[in-house]
Design a protein around this motif. Structure first.
Motif, PDB file in Angstrom:
ATOM      1  N   PHE A   1      11.457 -16.334 -27.407  1.00  0.00           N
ATOM      2  CA  PHE A   1      11.152 -15.696 -26.132  1.00  0.00           C
ATOM      3  C   PHE A   1      12.237 -16.031 -25.103  1.00  0.00           C
ATOM      4  O   PHE A   1      12.727 -15.150 -24.388  1.00  0.00           O
ATOM      5  CB  PHE A   1       9.781 -16.180 -25.637  1.00  0.00           C
ATOM      6  CG  PHE A   1       9.479 -15.788 -24.222  1.00  0.00           C
ATOM      7  CD1 PHE A   1       9.247 -14.465 -23.887  1.00  0.00           C
ATOM      8  CD2 PHE A   1       9.443 -16.732 -23.213  1.00  0.00           C
ATOM      9  CE1 PHE A   1       8.988 -14.096 -22.569  1.00  0.00           C
ATOM     10  CE2 PHE A   1       9.189 -16.379 -21.901  1.00  0.00           C
ATOM     11  CZ  PHE A   1       8.956 -15.058 -21.581  1.00  0.00           C
TER      12      PHE A   1
ATOM     13  N   GLU B   1      15.287 -16.912 -25.761  1.00  0.00           N
ATOM     14  CA  GLU B   1      16.522 -16.216 -26.195  1.00  0.00           C
ATOM     15  C   GLU B   1      16.508 -14.770 -25.704  1.00  0.00           C
ATOM     16  O   GLU B   1      17.523 -14.233 -25.258  1.00  0.00           O
ATOM     17  CB  GLU B   1      16.589 -16.174 -27.732  1.00  0.00           C
ATOM     18  CG  GLU B   1      17.075 -17.460 -28.365  1.00  0.00           C
ATOM     19  CD  GLU B   1      17.039 -17.361 -29.883  1.00  0.00           C
ATOM     20  OE1 GLU B   1      17.003 -18.412 -30.518  1.00  0.00           O
ATOM     21  OE2 GLU B   1      17.019 -16.239 -30.424  1.00  0.00           O
ATOM     22  N   PHE B   2      15.329 -14.154 -25.816  1.00  0.00           N
ATOM     23  CA  PHE B   2      15.159 -12.762 -25.375  1.00  0.00           C
ATOM     24  C   PHE B   2      15.439 -12.639 -23.872  1.00  0.00           C
ATOM     25  O   PHE B   2      16.186 -11.759 -23.428  1.00  0.00           O
ATOM     26  CB  PHE B   2      13.733 -12.326 -25.731  1.00  0.00           C
ATOM     27  CG  PHE B   2      13.296 -11.015 -25.154  1.00  0.00           C
ATOM     28  CD1 PHE B   2      14.070  -9.869 -25.318  1.00  0.00           C
ATOM     29  CD2 PHE B   2      12.091 -10.904 -24.479  1.00  0.00           C
ATOM     30  CE1 PHE B   2      13.648  -8.648 -24.795  1.00  0.00           C
ATOM     31  CE2 PHE B   2      11.674  -9.697 -23.954  1.00  0.00           C
ATOM     32  CZ  PHE B   2      12.454  -8.567 -24.105  1.00  0.00           C
ATOM     33  N   ILE B   3      14.872 -13.565 -23.108  1.00  0.00           N
ATOM     34  CA  ILE B   3      15.087 -13.555 -21.650  1.00  0.00           C
ATOM     35  C   ILE B   3      16.579 -13.751 -21.348  1.00  0.00           C
ATOM     36  O   ILE B   3      17.151 -13.066 -20.494  1.00  0.00           O
ATOM     37  CB  ILE B   3      14.240 -14.666 -20.974  1.00  0.00           C
ATOM     38  CG1 ILE B   3      12.755 -14.412 -21.196  1.00  0.00           C
ATOM     39  CG2 ILE B   3      14.564 -14.788 -19.484  1.00  0.00           C
ATOM     40  CD1 ILE B   3      12.199 -13.194 -20.503  1.00  0.00           C
ATOM     41  N   ALA B   4      17.212 -14.675 -22.078  1.00  0.00           N
ATOM     42  CA  ALA B   4      18.652 -14.937 -21.855  1.00  0.00           C
ATOM     43  C   ALA B   4      19.460 -13.660 -22.104  1.00  0.00           C
ATOM     44  O   ALA B   4      20.407 -13.358 -21.372  1.00  0.00           O
ATOM     45  CB  ALA B   4      19.128 -16.049 -22.782  1.00  0.00           C
ATOM     46  N   GLY B   5      19.069 -12.896 -23.126  1.00  0.00           N
ATOM     47  CA  GLY B   5      19.751 -11.632 -23.413  1.00  0.00           C
ATOM     48  C   GLY B   5      19.539 -10.620 -22.309  1.00  0.00           C
ATOM     49  O   GLY B   5      20.482  -9.935 -21.894  1.00  0.00           O
ATOM     50  N   LEU B   6      18.300 -10.527 -21.813  1.00  0.00           N
ATOM     51  CA  LEU B   6      18.000  -9.553 -20.750  1.00  0.00           C
ATOM     52  C   LEU B   6      18.793  -9.857 -19.481  1.00  0.00           C
ATOM     53  O   LEU B   6      19.246  -8.953 -18.782  1.00  0.00           O
ATOM     54  CB  LEU B   6      16.506  -9.560 -20.419  1.00  0.00           C
ATOM     55  CG  LEU B   6      15.539  -8.955 -21.446  1.00  0.00           C
ATOM     56  CD1 LEU B   6      14.102  -9.082 -20.955  1.00  0.00           C
ATOM     57  CD2 LEU B   6      15.867  -7.487 -21.689  1.00  0.00           C
ATOM     58  N   TYR B   7      18.954 -11.159 -19.175  1.00  0.00           N
ATOM     59  CA  TYR B   7      19.664 -11.555 -17.947  1.00  0.00           C
ATOM     60  C   TYR B   7      21.151 -11.793 -18.192  1.00  0.00           C
ATOM     61  O   TYR B   7      21.865 -12.240 -17.290  1.00  0.00           O
ATOM     62  CB  TYR B   7      19.004 -12.812 -17.339  1.00  0.00           C
ATOM     63  CG  TYR B   7      17.692 -12.511 -16.659  1.00  0.00           C
ATOM     64  CD1 TYR B   7      16.516 -12.389 -17.388  1.00  0.00           C
ATOM     65  CD2 TYR B   7      17.629 -12.294 -15.287  1.00  0.00           C
ATOM     66  CE1 TYR B   7      15.319 -12.085 -16.777  1.00  0.00           C
ATOM     67  CE2 TYR B   7      16.430 -11.991 -14.659  1.00  0.00           C
ATOM     68  CZ  TYR B   7      15.280 -11.887 -15.413  1.00  0.00           C
ATOM     69  OH  TYR B   7      14.091 -11.572 -14.798  1.00  0.00           O
ATOM     70  N   GLN B   8      21.603 -11.499 -19.414  1.00  0.00           N
ATOM     71  CA  GLN B   8      23.014 -11.609 -19.802  1.00  0.00           C
ATOM     72  C   GLN B   8      23.588 -12.993 -19.512  1.00  0.00           C
ATOM     73  O   GLN B   8      24.670 -13.121 -18.948  1.00  0.00           O
ATOM     74  CB  GLN B   8      23.834 -10.530 -19.092  1.00  0.00           C
ATOM     75  CG  GLN B   8      23.292  -9.126 -19.359  1.00  0.00           C
ATOM     76  CD  GLN B   8      24.189  -8.054 -18.817  1.00  0.00           C
ATOM     77  OE1 GLN B   8      25.360  -8.025 -19.131  1.00  0.00           O
ATOM     78  NE2 GLN B   8      23.637  -7.168 -18.020  1.00  0.00           N
TER      79      GLN B   8
END
Lengths: 579, 245
Positions: B90, B92-99
């Motif tokens: 989860f 990791e997903f947030i980190a991807g969304l916020y680049q």
């Protein structure tokens, strides 16, 4: 306890009434259409049953049977059909019993353990047995509905055709009223035993997959019925079916009681009817007695079971997320937030067995279709200039259908699949278009991965040339992009986030609009890529090359337009969504 | 500025004017159904205002949503998270969304998991988490990108005393680093102890804003609870409850 049952039952009725009266107009109309449709179905079953039994008891039929038996004594045809007709209720009830045993597990599981009001009921000062009774009878509604809509009219037609009196019809009502108690009672005991070991939600997922597999098995058998039917349509099978009237089976007791009631044999009716009623009620009440303790243990067990623990990924912790090798090209092409959506969906999708369950049926259908086409059945004769196009269409069509089946399950409800967690995407710095680009990339994946493999395989099996392979693959890849975008765009334009079951993710609007749009698109796409060259070959062979190029150029423009329009429509709607 | 939200004929929020400054903790108080969650949802972009403008760091959340959302951290009262992701996935997903930088985000995710006592459960699916654990995971996700504007809707509901205390400490630290924190709460003691300023909303209207000292001026009550009840009419309810008892 009865006062508590009364309170709980009244609350359920109030909820049902409010759901209907305070529901949307479209829901009310839908319910009305359903009732009218069910009414028509009841009438149809009654008419068919009455007509069929009337035919089998008619003098003309018996005469034909006697003539056939005389002319072909080796076939061993019966001259009297009445014993078979007498076994019919037992055979029908056996089928229903098997069906109810299979379906009651999931129905009772949902009703007893997965309804939303359990938390409140378990802590309320209500006897557990009362909660169990109300929930169990809630679970009985569907079996009763099936019995009274499907079996009751058939029995009515059967009884009328045989000239049975009022006692038959009264007995039929009693039999139908008692019939689900045994399978549902057994199903409830099984459910309570299972949830002591397996969490209820996991059990539901597993049962869903097994149900899907059974449905697929049934479908496969039905597809081969033209081959199977001549081998089993004989007197031996008919005699074999009569064995289901064995007096050891509860369904046979009920069936024999029905026939005895029709024939006015009161002693037989009393023996079989009494036995059936005693066993049904006995099992049900035994289940009720066991329930109080087992139900609570199962429920409390469910409340403490957690999710699956995966192996720690040490390397990932140090270096950040690893992108799977087959997605490496995507991570270059897609914006980072879109790629995060792809990776997230790729993890979440296969972990929910219910999503995989939705893929079983389309895959099996696709497999059978592919088998039938490759084995030559359904292809028909192909002569002349059409043959060249047909040879391209088969591998392209089969591969496209298989990929579309996969892609639609992945991409169609992709936005709705976010469910109540959509707030995460809505508050994150990712645009609606970026969300859809990520979702489209995942929905499109089956085409380059599975499609390429299938086209290669089918072209090799057909001993096709390299050009044919290129055209078939090109068509699959380009048309796949268009259909994926349409399915995704419609799903995004009409999302549903408050679903409880993945089957509720597809809304009526998306489910109706998407197939119409992508079928039209596919027809245009095939017309441009294959129709124009065929037209050239037939009318002006020197222009074939130019027309082929023009067809593919127009297809590229059409697909780009379709993708843009579908994503723009989906994005516009997503930006308006409030959660 | 002038935020309004209507549902049909019902005006749920009637022209709310608020400003939360960097480094301050702003408490948003009000009775049930007063419009707290609706206001916060408009501020973070989950609901579209019927009228008015919400600006985050100068960016209009409706006109420049991506720029505004980069600055926002949000924890809802009911944190629905993807049940089939693990806590680590989860984040990791947030980190991807916020680049966010992958390696830096992975390190910070581990720090946050350790801080919230979730490190050992980091590879468990979120579907098996309790409400409190989900709340803490949502908090970790909201803090991963160091938000400049942090919105929390009832952040301490469902948390054990240790976790509630941890959140209070974290909010202080986050505000200390210059983040504007806005939280809605029913627990007036928390608001009294933690918030630099509070606003009280009732029936969709902000009826009082300021520091505790500013709210006390001209009122008989000393505590925030007294002031709250005086402003929202709860004092009469208390009298009724006493009579019934």
């Amino acid at each position: 306890m009865f006062q508590a049952i009364g309170v709980l039952a009244r609350a359920r009725l109030q909820i049902f009434r409010n759901t209907f009266w305070r529901g949307k107009l479209i829901s009310k109309i839908g319910m009305l259409v359903l009732v009218v449709g069910a009414g028509f179905g009841v009438w149809l079953i009654y008419t068919l049953a009455r007509g069929a039994v009337g035919l089998l008891t008619s003098d003309q039929f018996l005469e034909i049977l006697a003539t056939a038996a005389r002319e072909s004594p080796e076939a061993g045809l019966p001259t009297d059909f009445r014993p078979y007709l007498d076994s019919l209720p037992s055979i029908a009830l056996f089928g229903v019993l098997v069906l109810l045993i299979f379906t009651s597990f999931s129905t009772v599981l949902s009703s007893l353990y997965l309804s939303g009001d359990l938390d409140m009921l378990v802590v309320a000062p209500v006897p557990m047995r009362a909660v169990f009774v109300v929930k169990l009878f809630g679970g009985l509604l569907v079996p009763y509905l099936l019995l009274f809509v499907l079996l009751a009219p058939a029995l009515l037609g059967y009884g009328q055709a045989l000239g049975y009196g009022a006692l038959f019809f009264v007995t039929a009502i009693v039999v139908l009223a008692l019939f689900p108690l045994l399978p549902v009672g057994l199903g409830a005991l099984l459910v309570m035993a299972v949830v002591r070991v397996v969490p209820a939600r996991r059990a539901r997922d597993i049962v869903g997959v097994l149900g899907g597999l059974l449905g697929v098995a049934w479908y496969i058998i039905s597809q081969f019925s033209p081959q199977i039917a001549p081998r089993i349509a004989n007197v031996r099978t008919l005699d074999g079916l009569r064995q289901l009237d064995l007096p050891l089976l509860p369904s046979a007791w009920a069936g024999r009681a029905l026939v005895a009631a029709g024939e006015g044999e009161l002693l037989t009716l009393a023996v079989y009817g009494g036995l059936f009623a005693a066993v049904s009620l006995g099992v049900f009440f035994a289940c009720l007695v066991l329930a109080e303790r087992l139900y609570y243990i199962g429920w409390s067990n469910m409340a403490t079971q957690g999710g699956r623990v995966r192996q720690a990924a040490g390397r990932r912790r140090r270096d950040g997320p690893q992108v799977p090798f087959f997605l490496a090209p995507l991570s270059v092409l897609l914006p980072r937030p879109s790629m995060a959506v792809v990776l997230k969906d790729l993890r979440v999708f296969p972990r929910d067995l219910r999503n995989l369950q939705q893929m079983i049926f389309p895959l099996a259908v696709a497999g059978i279709w592919a088998f039938q086409l490759l084995s030559g059945r359904g292809r028909g004769e192909m002569d002349g200039p059409v043959e060249g196009i047909a040879n391209l269409l088969w591998p392209a069509g089969i591969s496209f259908f298989v990929c579309m089946s996969l892609s639609n399950v992945i991409g169609g409800p992709s936005i709705s699949r976010e469910g109540r967690g959509f707030w995460l995407l809505k508050t994150a710095p990712i645009s609606a278009r970026q969300i859809l680009v990520g979702k489209l990339a995942l929905a499109y994946l089956p085409y380059p991965l599975v499609g390429t493999l299938l086209v290669t395989l089918l072209v090799v099996l057909q001993r096709g040339g390299l050009l044919g392979f290129a055209v078939a693959l090109g068509l699959v890849l380009v048309a796949g992009l268009g259909t994926s975008a349409i399915a995704l765009g419609m799903g995004a334009a009409f999302p549903r986030f408050d679903w409880e079951n993945p089957q509720q993710q597809n809304t009526l609007q998306a489910g109706c609009l998407a197939p119409v749009l992508y079928m039209s698109y596919v027809a245009f796409a095939a017309g441009l890529a294959l129709g124009l060259p065929a037209l050239g070959a037939a009318l002006a062979p020197e222009w074939t090359g130019w027309l082929t190029a023009l067809g593919w150029a127009l297809l590229a423009v059409l697909t780009a337009g379709v993708v843009w329009a579908a994503l723009a429509m989906g994005a516009a709607r997503l930006e308006q969504v409030e959660v | 500025m002038g935020l309004q939200k209507s549902y049909g004929d019902t005006l749920a929020v009637k022209g709310v004017d608020l400003a939360v400054y960097p480094g301050e903790i702003f408490g948003f108080l009000g009775p049930n159904g007063a419009g707290k969650t609706t206001t916060i949802k408009m501020l973070v972009g989950l609901l579209r205002p019927s009228a008015g403008v919400a600006r985050i760091g100068g960016y209009d959340i409706q006109r420049e949503p991506i720029a505004a959302k980069r600055l926002i951290g949000y924890v809802p009262d009911q944190p629905y998270l993807p049940e089939k992701l693990t806590a680590r996935e989860f984040l990791e997903f947030i980190a991807g969304l916020y680049q966010l930088d992958r390696a830096a985000a992975a390190r910070r995710a581990e720090e946050l998991l350790r801080l919230f006592d979730l490190q050992d459960r980091g590879d468990d699916l979120l579907g098996g988490f309790s409400h409190g654990m989900r709340q803490k995971t949502a908090l970790a996700g909201a803090l991963l990108h160091n938000p400049q504007a942090f919105f929390l809707d009832e952040p301490t509901v469902g948390l054990d005393p240790r976790s509630a205390r941890l959140i209070k400490d974290i909010l202080r630290e986050v505000a200390g680093r210059g983040t504007a924190v806005m939280m809605s709460t029913h627990i007036l003691e928390i608001a009294e102890r933690m918030c630099d300023r509070v606003a009280i909303i009732s029936a969709g209207e902000v009826i009082a804003t300021g520091t505790l000292e500013e709210l006390r001026v001209g009122r008989t009550g000393e505590s925030l609870e007294d002031i709250f009840l005086e402003l929202t009419g709860g004092a009469e309810d208390a009298a009724i409850a006493e009579a019934l008892a």
